[in-house]
Every structure is written in C-alpha cells, then in structure tokens.
Design a protein around this motif. Sequence first.
Motif, PDB file in Angstrom:
ATOM      1  N   LYS A   1       0.808  -1.220   0.000  1.00  0.00           N
ATOM      2  CA  LYS A   1       0.000   0.000   0.000  1.00  0.00           C
ATOM      3  C   LYS A   1       0.841   1.271   0.000  1.00  0.00           C
ATOM      4  O   LYS A   1       0.306   2.365  -0.150  1.00  0.00           O
ATOM      5  CB  LYS A   1      -0.913   0.025   1.240  1.00  0.00           C
ATOM      6  N   SER A   2       2.154   1.138   0.198  1.00  0.00           N
ATOM      7  CA  SER A   2       2.993   2.329   0.314  1.00  0.00           C
ATOM      8  C   SER A   2       4.421   2.032  -0.116  1.00  0.00           C
ATOM      9  O   SER A   2       4.929   0.926   0.091  1.00  0.00           O
ATOM     10  CB  SER A   2       2.991   2.831   1.765  1.00  0.00           C
ATOM     11  N   ASP A   3       5.058   3.048  -0.693  1.00  0.00           N
ATOM     12  CA  ASP A   3       6.472   2.958  -1.063  1.00  0.00           C
ATOM     13  C   ASP A   3       7.352   3.764  -0.120  1.00  0.00           C
ATOM     14  O   ASP A   3       8.561   3.895  -0.361  1.00  0.00           O
ATOM     15  CB  ASP A   3       6.684   3.477  -2.491  1.00  0.00           C
ATOM     16  N   TYR A   4       6.739   4.311   0.939  1.00  0.00           N
ATOM     17  CA  TYR A   4       7.489   5.179   1.857  1.00  0.00           C
ATOM     18  C   TYR A   4       6.881   5.051   3.248  1.00  0.00           C
ATOM     19  O   TYR A   4       5.732   5.465   3.473  1.00  0.00           O
ATOM     20  CB  TYR A   4       7.416   6.627   1.373  1.00  0.00           C
ATOM     21  N   VAL A   5       7.627   4.452   4.171  1.00  0.00           N
ATOM     22  CA  VAL A   5       7.125   4.190   5.519  1.00  0.00           C
ATOM     23  C   VAL A   5       8.162   4.661   6.532  1.00  0.00           C
ATOM     24  O   VAL A   5       9.341   4.288   6.452  1.00  0.00           O
ATOM     25  CB  VAL A   5       6.843   2.689   5.729  1.00  0.00           C
ATOM     26  N   ILE A   6       7.723   5.472   7.474  1.00  0.00           N
ATOM     27  CA  ILE A   6       8.589   5.969   8.546  1.00  0.00           C
ATOM     28  C   ILE A   6       8.240   5.232   9.834  1.00  0.00           C
ATOM     29  O   ILE A   6       7.063   5.023  10.144  1.00  0.00           O
ATOM     30  CB  ILE A   6       8.395   7.479   8.770  1.00  0.00           C
ATOM     31  N   ILE A   7       9.263   4.851  10.581  1.00  0.00           N
ATOM     32  CA  ILE A   7       9.076   4.276  11.910  1.00  0.00           C
ATOM     33  C   ILE A   7       9.597   5.273  12.938  1.00  0.00           C
ATOM     34  O   ILE A   7      10.719   5.772  12.822  1.00  0.00           O
ATOM     35  CB  ILE A   7       9.838   2.944  12.073  1.00  0.00           C
ATOM     36  N   TYR A   8       8.772   5.551  13.934  1.00  0.00           N
ATOM     37  CA  TYR A   8       9.142   6.448  15.035  1.00  0.00           C
ATOM     38  C   TYR A   8       9.171   5.640  16.321  1.00  0.00           C
ATOM     39  O   TYR A   8       8.217   4.926  16.633  1.00  0.00           O
ATOM     40  CB  TYR A   8       8.121   7.576  15.146  1.00  0.00           C
ATOM     41  N   SER A   9      10.268   5.727  17.062  1.00  0.00           N
ATOM     42  CA  SER A   9      10.372   5.011  18.328  1.00  0.00           C
ATOM     43  C   SER A   9      11.412   5.685  19.210  1.00  0.00           C
ATOM     44  O   SER A   9      12.529   5.977  18.761  1.00  0.00           O
ATOM     45  CB  SER A   9      10.779   3.547  18.089  1.00  0.00           C
ATOM     46  N   ASN A  10      11.032   5.945  20.455  1.00  0.00           N
ATOM     47  CA  ASN A  10      11.994   6.491  21.413  1.00  0.00           C
ATOM     48  C   ASN A  10      12.612   7.796  20.916  1.00  0.00           C
ATOM     49  O   ASN A  10      13.812   8.037  21.069  1.00  0.00           O
ATOM     50  CB  ASN A  10      13.097   5.463  21.689  1.00  0.00           C
ATOM     51  N   ASP A  11      11.791   8.641  20.279  1.00  0.00           N
ATOM     52  CA  ASP A  11      12.222   9.940  19.750  1.00  0.00           C
ATOM     53  C   ASP A  11      13.225   9.817  18.608  1.00  0.00           C
ATOM     54  O   ASP A  11      13.949  10.777  18.309  1.00  0.00           O
ATOM     55  CB  ASP A  11      12.815  10.821  20.863  1.00  0.00           C
ATOM     56  N   GLU A  12      13.290   8.658  17.963  1.00  0.00           N
ATOM     57  CA  GLU A  12      14.165   8.457  16.813  1.00  0.00           C
ATOM     58  C   GLU A  12      13.329   8.019  15.612  1.00  0.00           C
ATOM     59  O   GLU A  12      12.211   7.525  15.765  1.00  0.00           O
ATOM     60  CB  GLU A  12      15.234   7.402  17.110  1.00  0.00           C
ATOM     61  N   PHE A  13      13.917   8.186  14.427  1.00  0.00           N
ATOM     62  CA  PHE A  13      13.226   7.827  13.199  1.00  0.00           C
ATOM     63  C   PHE A  13      14.120   6.966  12.307  1.00  0.00           C
ATOM     64  O   PHE A  13      15.330   7.157  12.255  1.00  0.00           O
ATOM     65  CB  PHE A  13      12.857   9.081  12.388  1.00  0.00           C
TER      66      PHE A  13
END
Length: 243
Positions: free
Chosen positions: A120-132
């Motif tokens: 469904k997407s070609d661009y996914v960001i993961i956010y965790s513990n104030d980091e990306f």
Amino acid sequence: MMTKNTSLRRCIEDLSSKNTDYKYPEQAINQAESLKSLSSDLYTDDVRFIYELIQNADDAQTVHIILAILDNKYLIIGHDGQAFNEKDVEGLCGVNNETKEKDLDKTGYKGLGFKAVFGKSDYVIIYSNDEFFRFDSSCPIKWNKQWGTDDQQAWERENDRQFIYSWQINPIWTTANEIPSIIRSYLSSKIKQIHVANIILLKHVERSCIVIDQLKKTTIYVSFFTKYFSTNILYQSNRCCIH
C-alpha cells in the motif's frame, strides 16, 4: 533492554549495510521481485495491513492506539506501548527471523506481517523512542563497481534490464529534520500518547479512510479489537469522516 538513552542508530546502519551487500546485481533483482510479490499478494485485502500494524501494537503492551490521517496522505498508527529494541528492528527487516514466534502471548508477526504495508505504500517511517528510520523505495543504494560496470545506467544498458533492490528490508536512519514538519508537530502534540508510530505515505488515501471506518464494524476483527474499539482507539482525520 531498550532505555530512553539507548539509540538504535548503529543497529539500523549495520542492518542497512548487511541487507544491501549483494554479490551480483541479479541477486538484488531476484530478491526484490520476490519481496514485491510477497507484499502485493500475501495480503490482498485493503484492511489487512492496518490489522497487522495494530497487532504489533498490541504485542507491545499497548493501552492506547491512535489512528490519524495527516495532510490527506499520511496514515499514522501510533501507540503508547514499548519502544523498539534491536531485535524488533531486525524482525522488521527480515522475513523469517520473527522475534515473537515462540511467545504464545503475542498475536502479531513483526517481520512477515509488516511486509503487508508495502503493498500500500512505497514510503514508511518508523518512530520510536524519539528516533526515526524509514523504508524508502526512492532511495538508491551505492553501486558496486565490482559488479563489472562503472554505474547502474551502464549495467542496465548492457543487460537490457532495470536494476532494483529490496528497499523493503533496507532501514534508513533518518534525522528529525528529514521528517515532514506536519508529522513532527503531530507527534510532539501526542508525546504522552505515542511512544511508537508507523507513518505510512498512502497510495490510495480515500480507500484507506473507508477501510479504517469499516474495520471497527467487521465481525472478523471485532473479537480481537474489542478492548481498543470500545474506548482506546482514537481516529483523527483532516479529510475523512472517521469517528
């Protein structure tokens, strides 16, 4: 154990290096075509990728889950559960190396289930513990001149074939300044409610809006998500009527 001061940067950069270290260009292409088929064919219905991400949130000892659509294109699935550790990141970047397969109390499968999002997407960001970090189909890998040609364009001309690689398992360390400001602002406003988030640039935002609204009405998912749908899932959108 992951703490507030533990950074995932080294883990992410090491995985990126390992997962793009191909001996031959054909090896990269064959793996990429297999992963593309997996993402598109394994979960063909529109609701499945959302279901998989909520399962992963449930496994992180989550109390609250937030679904939001920002700027008419970004789907955010965030929660207040445990932050990612190195094994979680490794699980996202693999297919068979699940971190949860031996834990009967966990319902999701981070690696295999997470791959549904790439249908469904070609661009996914993961956010965790104030980091990306992100998975980005537009980000090329460094061409290896040991493959026999000086650059990718020359190889493609000689072989009459487009070079592609498995960007779906290549985590890219991403600074906060590289994240769209609307996403940074939203996460800052929800700092107590969102410890971890999947931020998905949707290919078909209208369809996803409809799917999210239907999800809470679909019998097959109600039994699993009752504890969230009753009080704890918050839907927010600046475009779709999601309540």
